[in-house]
Design a protein around this motif. Sequence first.
Motif, PDB file in Angstrom:
ATOM      1  N   SER A 117     -79.486-127.733 -35.630  1.00  0.00           N
ATOM      2  CA  SER A 117     -79.775-126.339 -35.237  1.00  0.00           C
ATOM      3  C   SER A 117     -80.247-125.489 -36.414  1.00  0.00           C
ATOM      4  N   ILE A 118     -79.860-125.865 -37.640  1.00  0.00           N
ATOM      5  CA  ILE A 118     -80.258-125.019 -38.778  1.00  0.00           C
ATOM      6  C   ILE A 118     -81.336-125.633 -39.669  1.00  0.00           C
ATOM      7  N   TYR A 119     -81.480-126.949 -39.638  1.00  0.00           N
ATOM      8  CA  TYR A 119     -82.475-127.564 -40.525  1.00  0.00           C
ATOM      9  C   TYR A 119     -83.879-127.141 -40.079  1.00  0.00           C
ATOM     10  N   LYS A 120     -84.618-126.565 -40.977  1.00  0.00           N
ATOM     11  CA  LYS A 120     -85.970-126.043 -40.672  1.00  0.00           C
ATOM     12  C   LYS A 120     -85.963-125.134 -39.437  1.00  0.00           C
ATOM     13  N   ARG A 121     -84.943-124.362 -39.308  1.00  0.00           N
ATOM     14  CA  ARG A 121     -84.746-123.439 -38.165  1.00  0.00           C
ATOM     15  C   ARG A 121     -84.653-124.178 -36.819  1.00  0.00           C
ATOM     16  N   GLY A 122     -84.261-125.423 -36.890  1.00  0.00           N
ATOM     17  CA  GLY A 122     -84.014-126.165 -35.648  1.00  0.00           C
ATOM     18  C   GLY A 122     -84.963-127.320 -35.430  1.00  0.00           C
ATOM     19  N   ILE A 123     -84.405-128.530 -35.362  1.00  0.00           N
ATOM     20  CA  ILE A 123     -85.197-129.703 -34.979  1.00  0.00           C
ATOM     21  C   ILE A 123     -84.499-130.342 -33.766  1.00  0.00           C
ATOM     22  N   PRO A 124     -85.207-131.174 -32.996  1.00  0.00           N
ATOM     23  CA  PRO A 124     -84.565-131.749 -31.795  1.00  0.00           C
ATOM     24  C   PRO A 124     -83.413-132.690 -32.145  1.00  0.00           C
ATOM     25  N   TYR A 125     -82.452-132.757 -31.261  1.00  0.00           N
ATOM     26  CA  TYR A 125     -81.391-133.748 -31.438  1.00  0.00           C
ATOM     27  C   TYR A 125     -80.940-134.261 -30.075  1.00  0.00           C
ATOM     28  N   VAL A 126     -80.322-135.448 -30.109  1.00  0.00           N
ATOM     29  CA  VAL A 126     -79.808-136.038 -28.867  1.00  0.00           C
ATOM     30  C   VAL A 126     -78.363-136.460 -29.097  1.00  0.00           C
ATOM     31  N   GLN A 127     -77.611-136.451 -28.038  1.00  0.00           N
ATOM     32  CA  GLN A 127     -76.209-136.871 -28.134  1.00  0.00           C
ATOM     33  C   GLN A 127     -76.084-138.294 -27.595  1.00  0.00           C
TER      34      GLN A 127
END
Length: 375
Positions: A117-127
């Motif tokens: 959520s904070i790296y480069k103002r947000g990158i995609p992630y999956v759970q």
Amino acid sequence: MRKLTVNLGRRSYDIVIGYKVLPEFGRLLRKLKIGSDAVVVTNPYIRKLYGDRLENSLKEEGFSVRFEEVPDSKTSKSDKMCLNLIKRIALYDEQRTLFIIAFGGGVIGDLAGFLASIYKRGIPYVQLPTTLLAQVDSGIGGKVGIDWTYGKNLIGAFYQPKVVFSDISLLKSLNLRQLRSGLAEVIKYGIIQDEGLFRYIEKRYLGILKLNENDLLHIVLASSKIKAHIVQKDERDTEGKRMLLNLGHTIGHAIEAATKYTLYSHGEAIAIGTVCAAQIAKILRLLSPDSFQRIENLILKVGLPVKIQNVKLTEILKAQLHDKKFIGRKNRFVLQFIGRKNRFVLPVGIGKAEVRENVPLEMVKKVIKSRLECT
Ligand code: GLY
């Protein structure tokens, strides 16, 4: 493979649930078009068990894969760990289209989701949750964060994943204590919203504890449906609906904090907190004695605690005053709590719960006292 959708407009995503479906994961991600370079945040234990299988599934679909390990410990959800991971990822990043895979339990999910959520103002992630607790609760709904000296989950965000992928077969590596811890949250869903689920656990708890595939599929699916539904209605926890998920958490969190997060697992503390909430509801005549008994019996039957050992009442009350659910400045907490302003989720039947404020402090004390067991 079963699929549910969390409908949140542009932030909508699927929860995919199945047995031995990890080989399908790469293909599913490819369809999502979320980037080509996967950074898998995990712990050494999970990597050793399932890392190769995950890597194969991703590489077959042409993803590059980098593993970032963090220790298998609650203390990994820290500011230091998060910044350290960001440094490692930034050094690796050059010209890549990164996305994060949170591959582990609740600690990994919260930490990796927050960093995304904070790296480069947000990158995609999956759970990609590997514990029952993360599959049914923490992996769904986008609450991500880290702990800080001044409080648990004090630094965090609402940041939704692109998909939640629950492979039930990964739960085989859980020990009984971890499984029970997740089961506490499943029982919670039964109490707040789904008597059918509650009855199912009453009937099938032995199968669940033996990791029976169909039983696990049933409870993960039913729980995920409830969580998805609640998150859809109250994504940012402002409407009082998501608050229902905190059944057992008011006293449960206080027990965890009073014991410095060492004596009880989260689920164990929540189990005790749930019985306390049910007992308060019974005293307030919101819950029938029969329903109270069913709740206590089920928690006992699955092997979760209903008594508090080796903690003093004063320590629990002190910890409770610092719970972030008590809004205001610290010295005002005390007045509010002792005066009027506490807030509990109370069951009013099996399958229905309400939020109640101003439960008399004497009643809360009496209930906690009745649960204390000196050894
Ligand atoms: N685990 C509580 C929530 O997601 O709101």
